[in-house]
Design a protein around this motif. Sequence first.
Motif: not given
Length: 243
Positions: A195-207
Amino acid sequence: MTAPETGRGIAGFPVPAGLVDPVVFPDPAGDDGGVRPFGAPGAFRILHVSTGNVCRSPITERLTRHALADRLGDPATGGLIVESAGTWGHEGAPMETHAETVLADFGADATGFVGRELLDDHVIRADLVLTATRDHRAQVISMGHSAGLRTFTLKEFTRLVRAIDPATLPDPEGDDGVVERARALVRAAAALRGWLLAPSVEADEVYDPYGAPLPFFRSVGGEIQQALDPVVTALTGVPAPQA
């Protein structure tokens, strides 16, 4: 669209009742005949996962321990155990030198760290798995062991935790302490994930900073520290000490 029915309200969302049912995993190292019920009293294990277990997950492991010590004095007294491993872990390898420097910047201790390859037993024993990227999350979940409801990227978990009303979580000073609060937090976050999705694909990444210069390591360390702060506060019910 309406959220699933039943369960205690969490920042405007109900928690599906089915998420509170215990799941039994085999535990080869257990003292209970080889069976450990997920959600059993005792310790709560947090497992941080990256690729080589020499950069991101060691930084996250030791920053988590450092933050818990700030809140609880001694994390062990709260029953919280923090570990890390890598999907292509360099077994027995030391932490990258730049990673040690980043930890020193935050006052955290790198002493005694040894790299580990991610094994089934690590996933089986973990109550919460926090990964650096979505690919790592997928790899952990693909190992099985009913890991889906307790595996998140670090930044994903942070986003979900921020939406959870602390008043709906058990009191860390209560009979069941921090461990039961931590288990409730994981159930609540799992209920919110769709129900609470990330605003972008990169938002959940730690590079990955592997091979990068120290300034990039420091940037990654700052991202990790920022993501961890609300998580540790939610786990313990204790805000970060004022500088």
